[in-house]
Design a protein around this motif. Structure first.
Motif, short mmCIF file in Angstrom:
data_model
loop_
_atom_site.label_atom_id
_atom_site.label_comp_id
_atom_site.label_asym_id
_atom_site.label_seq_id
_atom_site.Cartn_x
_atom_site.Cartn_y
_atom_site.Cartn_z
N GLU A 4 46.64 47.39 53.82
CA GLU A 4 47.43 48.14 54.79
C GLU A 4 48.91 48.19 54.40
O GLU A 4 49.66 49.05 54.88
CB GLU A 4 47.28 47.57 56.20
CG GLU A 4 47.68 46.11 56.34
CD GLU A 4 46.52 45.16 56.12
OE1 GLU A 4 46.56 44.05 56.69
OE2 GLU A 4 45.58 45.52 55.39
N ASP A 44 45.01 59.99 51.91
CA ASP A 44 45.31 61.42 51.86
C ASP A 44 44.08 62.26 52.21
O ASP A 44 44.19 63.28 52.88
CB ASP A 44 45.80 61.81 50.46
CG ASP A 44 47.14 61.20 50.11
OD1 ASP A 44 48.15 61.68 50.63
OD2 ASP A 44 47.17 60.23 49.33
N GLU A 45 42.92 61.84 51.70
CA GLU A 45 41.69 62.60 51.90
C GLU A 45 40.53 61.66 52.20
O GLU A 45 40.51 60.52 51.73
CB GLU A 45 41.34 63.41 50.64
CG GLU A 45 42.38 64.43 50.22
CD GLU A 45 42.37 65.69 51.07
OE1 GLU A 45 41.48 65.81 51.94
OE2 GLU A 45 43.24 66.55 50.85
N ARG A 46 39.55 62.18 52.98
CA ARG A 46 38.31 61.45 53.21
C ARG A 46 37.19 62.22 52.52
O ARG A 46 37.04 63.43 52.75
CB ARG A 46 38.01 61.33 54.70
CG ARG A 46 39.09 60.60 55.49
CD ARG A 46 38.66 60.38 56.93
NE ARG A 46 39.75 59.84 57.73
CZ ARG A 46 39.60 59.32 58.95
NH1 ARG A 46 38.39 59.28 59.51
NH2 ARG A 46 40.64 58.85 59.61
N LEU A 72 41.53 54.08 56.75
CA LEU A 72 41.21 55.50 56.57
C LEU A 72 42.40 56.38 56.96
O LEU A 72 42.67 57.40 56.32
CB LEU A 72 40.00 55.89 57.43
CG LEU A 72 38.62 55.44 56.93
CD1 LEU A 72 37.56 55.76 57.97
CD2 LEU A 72 38.29 56.11 55.61
N GLN A 73 43.10 55.99 57.99
CA GLN A 73 44.23 56.78 58.47
C GLN A 73 45.39 56.79 57.48
O GLN A 73 46.27 57.65 57.56
CB GLN A 73 44.70 56.25 59.82
CG GLN A 73 43.68 56.46 60.94
CD GLN A 73 44.13 55.89 62.27
OE1 GLN A 73 45.26 55.43 62.41
NE2 GLN A 73 43.24 55.91 63.25
N LEU A 74 45.37 55.86 56.54
CA LEU A 74 46.45 55.79 55.54
C LEU A 74 46.16 56.65 54.31
O LEU A 74 47.05 56.87 53.49
CB LEU A 74 46.66 54.34 55.10
CG LEU A 74 47.08 53.34 56.18
CD1 LEU A 74 47.15 51.93 55.60
CD2 LEU A 74 48.42 53.73 56.80
N GLU A 81 38.92 51.87 60.02
CA GLU A 81 39.59 53.07 60.50
C GLU A 81 41.09 53.05 60.24
O GLU A 81 41.69 54.06 59.87
CB GLU A 81 39.32 53.25 62.00
CG GLU A 81 39.95 54.50 62.60
CD GLU A 81 39.46 55.80 61.96
OE1 GLU A 81 40.27 56.75 61.86
OE2 GLU A 81 38.28 55.86 61.56
N GLU A 82 41.71 51.88 60.41
CA GLU A 82 43.16 51.81 60.20
C GLU A 82 43.54 52.08 58.74
O GLU A 82 44.64 52.59 58.46
CB GLU A 82 43.73 50.46 60.65
CG GLU A 82 43.05 49.24 60.05
CD GLU A 82 41.97 48.68 60.96
OE1 GLU A 82 41.85 47.44 61.02
OE2 GLU A 82 41.25 49.48 61.60
N SER A 97 34.13 57.96 53.45
CA SER A 97 33.84 57.89 54.88
C SER A 97 32.63 58.76 55.20
O SER A 97 32.41 59.80 54.56
CB SER A 97 35.04 58.37 55.70
OG SER A 97 34.74 58.39 57.09
#
Length: 246
Positions: free
Chosen positions: A163, A217-219, A213-215, A210-211, A180
């Motif tokens: 993180e 650029d792409e999933r 994933l939010q960081l 999830e925290e 994801s």
């Protein structure tokens, strides 16, 4: 030759079979001819080679410190069912992060075999570094080491707070793809990013947090064409590592 299980060397080697002992001693054991040879060819420091009494010493090992032990002693420190009779104590290497063009980020990979296979595959795919987030199995676990087949000595493996490192990497221009099952695009539909780039892969059961994933650029995901719900994490990682290499 060491014959007693109470010998100081033997007690230390046995401690290296546990994570706490490895961290305290800043060293780990590798077992078998191939892994010992890979360690010796690398720039890692081999503290000593352990040789069972019935094994002939290799000529190229003559310049290294080696200790001969009885079969009983070697069985005590061996982790495999049918040991080859050679092992080595390798000093953990101090590594400094200086940036890289192709980085693999791992979030809570718990199975030693999976982690070792992923390290080996990242090495084969030409990635520059691997970062292990919290919850990931110890990279110096004996099963991890065996599964890497020596790749642990070929590319740096860091243990970091993902993180914190992901925002820093993105600020320096690294594009981060995260795997994801939700809200993701099949990787084939995305344009492979220019270097530097990073791939973020998550836990065998729950995936990337999830925290984290939010960081990214792409999933991205890998489409399932049959009835299987998902792929083994090491298999999926291998597909994406090679895809990102273009």
């Amino acid at each position: 030759m060491i014959t007693s299980l109470q010998n100081g060397y033997v007690k230390r080697w046995k401690k290296l079979k546990r994570r706490r002992g490895r961290e305290k001693e800043r060293a780990f054991l590798v077992e078998g001819f191939h892994l010992v040879e890979e360690a010796l060819k690398s720039d890692w420091t081999v503290q000593e080679i352990v040789i069972r009494e019935d094994i002939n010493i290799q000529n190229e090992w003559q310049g290294y410190k080696y200790v001969q032990v009885t079969n009983e002693v070697f069985q005590e420190i061996a982790d495999t069912d049918h040991p080859q009779g050679v092992a080595a104590v390798v000093e953990m290497k101090e590594m400094e992060w200086e940036g890289a063009n192709r980085v693999l980020l791992l979030d809570s990979i718990q199975d030693p075999g999976n982690l070792g296979t992923i390290i080996r595959t990242a090495d084969a795919a030409g990635f520059d570094a691997i970062m292990l987030g919290k919850g990931t199995v110890d990279p110096y676990n004996d099963k991890v080491i065996r599964s890497t087949q020596g790749s642990i000595f070929h590319l740096p493996v860091f243990q970091e707070e993902l993180e914190e490192i992901i925002p820093s990497m993105r600020q320096e221009g690294t594009t981060v793809w995260a795997t994801s099952l939700q809200g993701a695009t099949p990787y084939m539909e995305k344009t492979i990013p220019d270097e530097p780039f990073a791939l973020l892969v998550g836990n065998e059961g729950s995936g990337v947090q999830e925290e984290l994933l939010q960081l990214a650029d792409e999933r991205v995901n890998i489409p399932m064409y049959g009835q299987a719900e998902s792929l083994n994490v090491a298999v999926a990682t291998g597909i994406l590592l090679y895809a990102m290499r273009g």
